[in-house]
Structure formats: structure tokens, C-alpha cells
Design an enzyme around this catalytic site. Structure first.
Site, PDB file in Angstrom:
ATOM      1  N   ASN A 119      29.481  43.050  41.149  1.00 51.64           N
ATOM      2  CA  ASN A 119      28.609  42.485  40.412  1.00 51.64           C
ATOM      3  C   ASN A 119      27.354  42.062  41.469  1.00 51.64           C
ATOM      4  O   ASN A 119      27.119  40.747  41.392  1.00 51.64           O
ATOM      5  CB  ASN A 119      28.747  41.408  39.485  1.00 51.64           C
ATOM      6  CG  ASN A 119      29.765  40.346  39.820  1.00 51.64           C
ATOM      7  OD1 ASN A 119      30.270  40.528  41.065  1.00 51.64           O
ATOM      8  ND2 ASN A 119      29.844  39.278  39.319  1.00 51.64           N
ATOM      9  N   HIS A 176      42.710  37.231  37.603  1.00 51.38           N
ATOM     10  CA  HIS A 176      42.597  35.902  37.148  1.00 51.38           C
ATOM     11  C   HIS A 176      43.324  35.529  35.964  1.00 51.38           C
ATOM     12  O   HIS A 176      42.451  35.286  35.057  1.00 51.38           O
ATOM     13  CB  HIS A 176      41.430  35.093  37.452  1.00 51.38           C
ATOM     14  CG  HIS A 176      40.189  36.249  36.873  1.00 51.38           C
ATOM     15  ND1 HIS A 176      40.310  36.855  35.836  1.00 51.38           N
ATOM     16  CD2 HIS A 176      38.813  36.322  37.560  1.00 51.38           C
ATOM     17  CE1 HIS A 176      39.079  37.484  35.642  1.00 51.38           C
ATOM     18  NE2 HIS A 176      38.193  37.091  36.656  1.00 51.38           N
ATOM     19  N   ASP A 216      38.705  34.529  43.306  1.00 49.05           N
ATOM     20  CA  ASP A 216      37.686  34.648  42.377  1.00 49.05           C
ATOM     21  C   ASP A 216      36.328  33.506  42.808  1.00 49.05           C
ATOM     22  O   ASP A 216      35.525  33.126  42.136  1.00 49.05           O
ATOM     23  CB  ASP A 216      37.923  34.257  40.852  1.00 49.05           C
ATOM     24  CG  ASP A 216      36.764  34.621  40.049  1.00 49.05           C
ATOM     25  OD1 ASP A 216      35.939  35.871  40.323  1.00 49.05           O
ATOM     26  OD2 ASP A 216      36.759  33.991  38.763  1.00 49.05           O
ATOM     27  N   HIS A 250      39.020  42.417  34.341  1.00 54.06           N
ATOM     28  CA  HIS A 250      38.423  41.204  33.850  1.00 54.06           C
ATOM     29  C   HIS A 250      38.886  41.271  32.554  1.00 54.06           C
ATOM     30  O   HIS A 250      37.945  41.783  31.670  1.00 54.06           O
ATOM     31  CB  HIS A 250      37.198  40.829  34.161  1.00 54.06           C
ATOM     32  CG  HIS A 250      36.771  39.300  33.813  1.00 54.06           C
ATOM     33  ND1 HIS A 250      36.260  38.644  34.586  1.00 54.06           N
ATOM     34  CD2 HIS A 250      36.884  38.720  32.496  1.00 54.06           C
ATOM     35  CE1 HIS A 250      36.000  37.381  33.927  1.00 54.06           C
ATOM     36  NE2 HIS A 250      36.380  37.487  32.802  1.00 54.06           N
ATOM     37  N   HIS A 282      27.712  29.573  42.895  1.00 53.95           N
ATOM     38  CA  HIS A 282      26.317  29.685  42.145  1.00 53.95           C
ATOM     39  C   HIS A 282      25.567  28.074  42.618  1.00 53.95           C
ATOM     40  O   HIS A 282      26.389  27.256  43.189  1.00 53.95           O
ATOM     41  CB  HIS A 282      26.416  29.346  40.710  1.00 53.95           C
ATOM     42  CG  HIS A 282      27.123  30.632  39.969  1.00 53.95           C
ATOM     43  ND1 HIS A 282      26.273  31.505  39.684  1.00 53.95           N
ATOM     44  CD2 HIS A 282      28.208  30.764  39.469  1.00 53.95           C
ATOM     45  CE1 HIS A 282      27.000  32.698  39.355  1.00 53.95           C
ATOM     46  NE2 HIS A 282      28.170  32.136  39.032  1.00 53.95           N
ATOM     47  N   HIS A 328      33.558  37.307  44.800  1.00 48.80           N
ATOM     48  CA  HIS A 328      31.985  37.587  44.655  1.00 48.80           C
ATOM     49  C   HIS A 328      31.037  36.826  45.914  1.00 48.80           C
ATOM     50  O   HIS A 328      30.850  35.684  45.671  1.00 48.80           O
ATOM     51  CB  HIS A 328      31.596  37.099  43.264  1.00 48.80           C
ATOM     52  CG  HIS A 328      32.570  37.417  42.072  1.00 48.80           C
ATOM     53  ND1 HIS A 328      32.270  38.550  41.293  1.00 48.80           N
ATOM     54  CD2 HIS A 328      33.620  36.826  41.878  1.00 48.80           C
ATOM     55  CE1 HIS A 328      33.145  38.643  40.503  1.00 48.80           C
ATOM     56  NE2 HIS A 328      33.949  37.713  40.666  1.00 48.80           N
ATOM     57  N   PHE A 329      30.726  37.979  46.870  1.00 47.82           N
ATOM     58  CA  PHE A 329      29.860  37.466  47.919  1.00 47.82           C
ATOM     59  C   PHE A 329      28.438  37.530  47.819  1.00 47.82           C
ATOM     60  O   PHE A 329      27.641  37.289  48.484  1.00 47.82           O
ATOM     61  CB  PHE A 329      30.381  37.803  49.338  1.00 47.82           C
ATOM     62  CG  PHE A 329      31.712  37.158  49.615  1.00 47.82           C
ATOM     63  CD1 PHE A 329      32.134  36.101  48.865  1.00 47.82           C
ATOM     64  CD2 PHE A 329      32.592  37.811  50.806  1.00 47.82           C
ATOM     65  CE1 PHE A 329      33.409  35.574  49.509  1.00 47.82           C
ATOM     66  CE2 PHE A 329      33.642  37.070  50.941  1.00 47.82           C
ATOM     67  CZ  PHE A 329      34.242  35.769  50.438  1.00 47.82           C
ATOM     68  N   ARG A 330      27.877  38.118  46.619  1.00 51.06           N
ATOM     69  CA  ARG A 330      26.408  38.144  46.353  1.00 51.06           C
ATOM     70  C   ARG A 330      25.371  38.739  47.123  1.00 51.06           C
ATOM     71  O   ARG A 330      24.464  38.964  46.971  1.00 51.06           O
ATOM     72  CB  ARG A 330      25.927  36.455  46.336  1.00 51.06           C
ATOM     73  CG  ARG A 330      26.684  35.509  45.441  1.00 51.06           C
ATOM     74  CD  ARG A 330      26.905  36.063  44.040  1.00 51.06           C
ATOM     75  NE  ARG A 330      27.702  34.836  43.385  1.00 51.06           N
ATOM     76  CZ  ARG A 330      28.346  34.796  42.426  1.00 51.06           C
ATOM     77  NH1 ARG A 330      28.395  36.299  41.739  1.00 51.06           N
ATOM     78  NH2 ARG A 330      28.905  34.015  41.554  1.00 51.06           N
TER      79      ARG A 330
HETATM   80  O1  DOR Z   1      33.170  32.785  36.480  1.00 51.43           O
HETATM   81  C1  DOR Z   1      32.972  33.890  36.936  1.00 51.43           C
HETATM   82  N1  DOR Z   1      31.932  34.171  37.589  1.00 51.43           N
HETATM   83  N2  DOR Z   1      33.991  34.757  36.645  1.00 51.43           N
HETATM   84  C2  DOR Z   1      33.597  36.209  37.035  1.00 51.43           C
HETATM   85  O2  DOR Z   1      34.752  36.864  36.671  1.00 51.43           O
HETATM   86  C3  DOR Z   1      32.455  36.626  37.672  1.00 51.43           C
HETATM   87  C4  DOR Z   1      31.867  35.442  38.203  1.00 51.43           C
HETATM   88  C5  DOR Z   1      30.554  35.533  38.943  1.00 51.43           C
HETATM   89  O3  DOR Z   1      30.407  36.559  39.448  1.00 51.43           O
HETATM   90  O4  DOR Z   1      29.747  34.513  38.792  1.00 51.43           O
END
Ligand code: DOR
Length: 440
Positions: free
Chosen positions: A95, A231, A302, A177, A306, A63-65
Site C-alpha cells: 500500500n 496479524h 505491522d 488482512h 503515521h 509498511h515502509f511508505r
Molecule cells: O493499522 C494499520 N495500518 N493496519 C494495516 O494493515 C495497514 C496500516 C497502514 O498501512 O497504515
């Protein structure tokens, strides 16, 4: 681009054996592997004596935001972290903001990645209860991502009646997921008011994971649909899959689900919070066994960064997720050097198997004709994970202080040196991955 000659590493060959030899790269491709190659003309030469040459890692879940959440991470910083970690290709999740649920959002990401990424990139299209037409036509994508649980907003597709039509139509890979959202919501109420981070693993418990995995498998069997379970976190799912996994289903595990567990909350609190959650230590053992036996097919991080500020909010306001691309290869190679598995198994789980599962041509092995996505690692030098050396924008790792070996010394992307002895070459750019056989 001058040809690149890598001299005298231990080269991991496709049959799992090592050759002490030289390797020649031209126009981004591996052209020759031999005990000795004499340079003819103007070559860039890497003296790799004492190092081990592996195929670059393909991380199939990150997840590279970017776009939209660049304060946590962006495609440039994430790809720098990849290069430092020996990851030469990644598959990224939908996402981001806007969500990657349309061709337009996918095109925007591909354009951003072409401008900013030091490594190769591919993207998932996210399922919503309403975007079936987009799921059938979006291109190029590595697959469809369904969040059966642990998501919110349009990406949550938790009801069987919403999930089934996605399995029923088309033949593209579906990655799930797998957590049971109904059960999670009910248990959130039961455990309301408890702010111990460890309660996260009880709220989103093993049964929540197993229920969703069973449902995904049932639908995959009904429609003979290519399924990938993301995962895998529990021993009960692994044992269930050992008995029931059809040949067209694959699954993966993260280094954190192999190496961390519910005891980790005592040490790092909400930094250990992720979805699906860490489990009790006995799950580590069962997951390892399933990986070694081939029930689990490969490894993904994964990577879900944050900020420390967000993580400091306290449970349950703290977000779930932890970074991983920079540490996954040395973590796994350290396990190999300790005798838990072999270096060749690690490489198969982190390069060849993901390439096969997602049908990425010419990657994941060291072989003439294959792309020169490579990593030279030092298996004899233990160094700790240090916060100040991290390239991820979030600036922390759950593995800080762990002493690891197998750190990348050089990372090569399409024949270009993207990382060399602690320094990034930020001019290097990766390419969009192809997923042959995936086009409808
Ligand atoms: O812990 C997680 N955070 N699991 C995920 O599958 C999504 C991810 C996120 O995008 O922060």
C-alpha cells in the site's frame, strides 16, 4: 571485507541450547562456531562477553511508505529503525504509491531498496479485483497480499466472488488482512458521530475479524492453497484456528496485540488506533496461549507509521497504524526475561519461523553456511523507550516510557556491522531476499 570474529557471546544454537563460545564470519556467511576460535590474520573482533547472540529478526509484515508517502517514513529511515531494533530482514506491504500491484511497481521498489536499505528486503504484490495475471507472474515476491477489509481504493478485495479466483489460480502464498468490510461499513453508520478513539475497536469488532478469517480458511481448504493470516487479533479467531487450522496455513500476531489492549486508548488515544484494532485484555491472554501452544506461528510488527500531526486529527479522521520494528525484539525479550516464554521461543517466532514460512533460504538460524544476519543483545540492562532515540521518521512509539531489556548492542547484516552501541553505519546495504520454491 575482513573476516569478523565475535568473541564469547552466549550463542543461541538451532536446537534452542546456548553455547558460550566464538563465532567466525567470512564473506557474509557463518563459517565456524566453537568454544574458542584463534584468529589467523586480519580479523575484525567484537568482544561480546556478557551479550547474547541471536539470529537477526525477520519482520514479515511492515509498511515502509516508499515510494509515495515518504513524509511518514522512507526505506532509509525505516531500515535504520530496523538495524537499531535487531531486524535484519523485512517483508513489506503493497500500500505505497503507486500501489505495488504490477511488475513495474515492484521493480521500482526493489531498485529503491537496493539504494537505500541497511537491511535485507522483500516485497508483497498486492491483489486488486483486476490484476490476477500480475499476481501469477510478478517476481521476486514473498507472496500475494489481499486486503479483505480495512483498505480503500484498488487494494480492497472484499467480495467472495473477487477473492475466490485468486485462491483458485496459481500456488503462491496468499497473505490476508482478514476483516469483513461489509460489517465494518455497516457498523461505521451505527456508531456515526462518536469520536472516542476506543469506538474503533467496536466498529471493527471481533466478529468482523472472525468472519473474514473463516472465509479465507474456507477458500484455502477448497483449493488447498497456502494461506497466511496476518496479524491475528482476537481470541475467537485463535480458538477457531486451534480446531480448524490445516497444516498449510500459518498465522502471526503483533507485539501490540499481545501487550496492548482497549485500555491503552485511555493512555495514548488515537496512537493506539490500528487495523485490526486492539481488543479487550482477555484477548491478550488467549493470544499468548495460542502463541505458546503453536497455534500462532510467529510474530510480525505491522510497522505502520503515521505522523503525530495526522494522529492528532481526532477519530475517525486519524489514520490507523503504529510503528514497531525498533521495539519488537526488546519487547519480546523483556517478556522472556520476565518468565512469560523463553529467549529461544522468541527467536524462533521472530527469525526461524518466518524464514520457514516464506521459504527464505539460509536465514533465521545460527549455523555454519547460514547468512551472517545476527543481533547481539544485552539481557541484563533495562532502558526505557525514548522518543529522542527513535530512528523511525514518524518519531513516536506506543511503548514510550516502557522499561525494556534485550536491546540490540550490535546488529550485523550479511557480515557487516550496521548498528553498534547506539550508532548506525549508514554505508551498509542489505540484499534482496530470495523465496525459493515460490517461483511459478
Ligand atoms: O493499522 C494499520 N495500518 N493496519 C494495516 O494493515 C495497514 C496500516 C497502514 O498501512 O497504515
Amino acid at each position: 571485507m575482513a573476516p569478523l570474529l565475535i568473541r564469547s557471546p552466549r550463542i543461541l544454537l538451532p536446537d534452542g541450547e546456548f553455547l558460550l563460545g566464538d563465532i567466525l564470519i567470512q564473506q557474509g556467511k557463518i563459517v565456524q562456531i566453537a568454544p574458542e576460535i584463534t584468529p589467523s590474520g586480519n580479523h575484525t573482533i567484537i568482544d561480546a562477553e556478557g551479550l547474547t547472540l541471536l539470529p537477526g529478526v525477520i519482520d514479515p509484515q511492515v509498511h515502509f511508505r516508499e515510494p509515495g508517502l515518504e513524509y511518514k517514513e522512507d526505506l532509509f529511515t525505516a531500515s535504520c529503525a530496523c538495524a537499531r531494533g535487531g531486524v535484519t530482514s523485512f517483508l513489506e506491504m503493497p500500500n505505497t504509491r503507486p500501489l505495488t500491484i504490477t511488475q513495474a511497481a515492484l521493480d521500482q521498489k526493489l531498485e529503491l531498496a537496493s539504494q537505500k536499505c541497511l537491511v535485507n528486503y522483500g516485497f508483497f504484490i498486492g491483489a486488486t479485483p483486476e490484476n490476477l495475471p500480475d499476481l501469477l507472474t510478478a517476481n521476486p515476491v514473498c507472496g500475494i497480499k489481499i486486503f479483505m477489509g480495512s483498505s480503500h481504493g484498488a487494494l480492497l478485495v472484499s467480495q467472495e466472488k473477487e477473492i475466490e479466483p485468486i485462491f483458485a489460480k496459481g500456488d503462491r502464498l496468499i497473505a490476508v488482512h482478514a476483516e469483513d468490510q461489509g460489517r465494518i461499513l455497516q457498523r461505521r453508520q451505527e456508531f456515526k458521530g462518536i469520536s472516542e478513539p476506543a469506538i474503533h475497536s467496536q466498529i471493527q469488532d471481533e466478529t468482523a475479524a472472525l468472519n473474514a478469517t473463516k472465509l479465507a480458511l474456507k477458500l484455502s481448504q477448497k483449493y488447498q492453497r497456502r494461506l497466511h493470516i496476518l496479524h491475528l487479533s482476537t481470541g475467537i479467531e485463535a480458538e477457531f484456528l486451534r480446531e480448524n487450522k490445516p497444516s498449510w496455513v500459518t498465522t502471526e500476531v503483533t507485539p501490540q496485540h499481545l501487550l496492548l489492549n482497549t485500555e491503552t486508548y485511555e493512555k495514548i488515544g488515537t496512537l493506539a488506533q490500528m487495523n485490526p484494532p486492539l481488543r479487550s485484555p482477555d484477548n491478550n491472554h488467549i493470544l499468548w496461549r495460542a502463541l505458546l501452544d503453536g497455534v500462532i506461528d510467529f510474530i510480525a510488527t505491522d510497522h505502520a507509521p503515521h505522523t503525530l500531526e495526522e494522529k492528532a486529527k481526532g477519530y475517525p479522521s486519524s489514520p490507523s497504524g503504529m510503528p514497531g520494528v525498533e521495539t519488537s525484539l526488546p519487547l519480546m525479550l523483556t517478556q522472556a526475561v520476565a518468565g512469560k516464554c523463553t529467549v529461544s521461543q522468541v527467536s524462533s517466532w521472530m527469525s526461524n519461523k518466518p524464514a520457514e514460512a516464506y521459504k527464505i533460504p539460509n536465514k533465521g538460524l545460527i549455523k555454519p553456511g547460514y547468512d551472517a544476519d545476527l543481533v547481539l543483545v544485552d539481557l541484563d540492562n533495562y532502558r526505557p523507550v525514548l522518543r529522542e532515540e527513535l530512528q523511525t521518521k514518524c518519531g513516536w512509539s506506543p511503548f514510550e516510557g516502557w522499561s525494556l531489556t534485550g536491546w540490540p548492542v550490535f546488529t550485523i547484516v550479511g557480515g557487516n556491522i550496521a548498528y553498534e552501541k547506539g550508532k548506525l553505519n549508514t554505508q551498509v546495504r542489505g540484499k534482496a531476499l530470495q523465496f525459493s520454491g515460490n517461483v511459478q
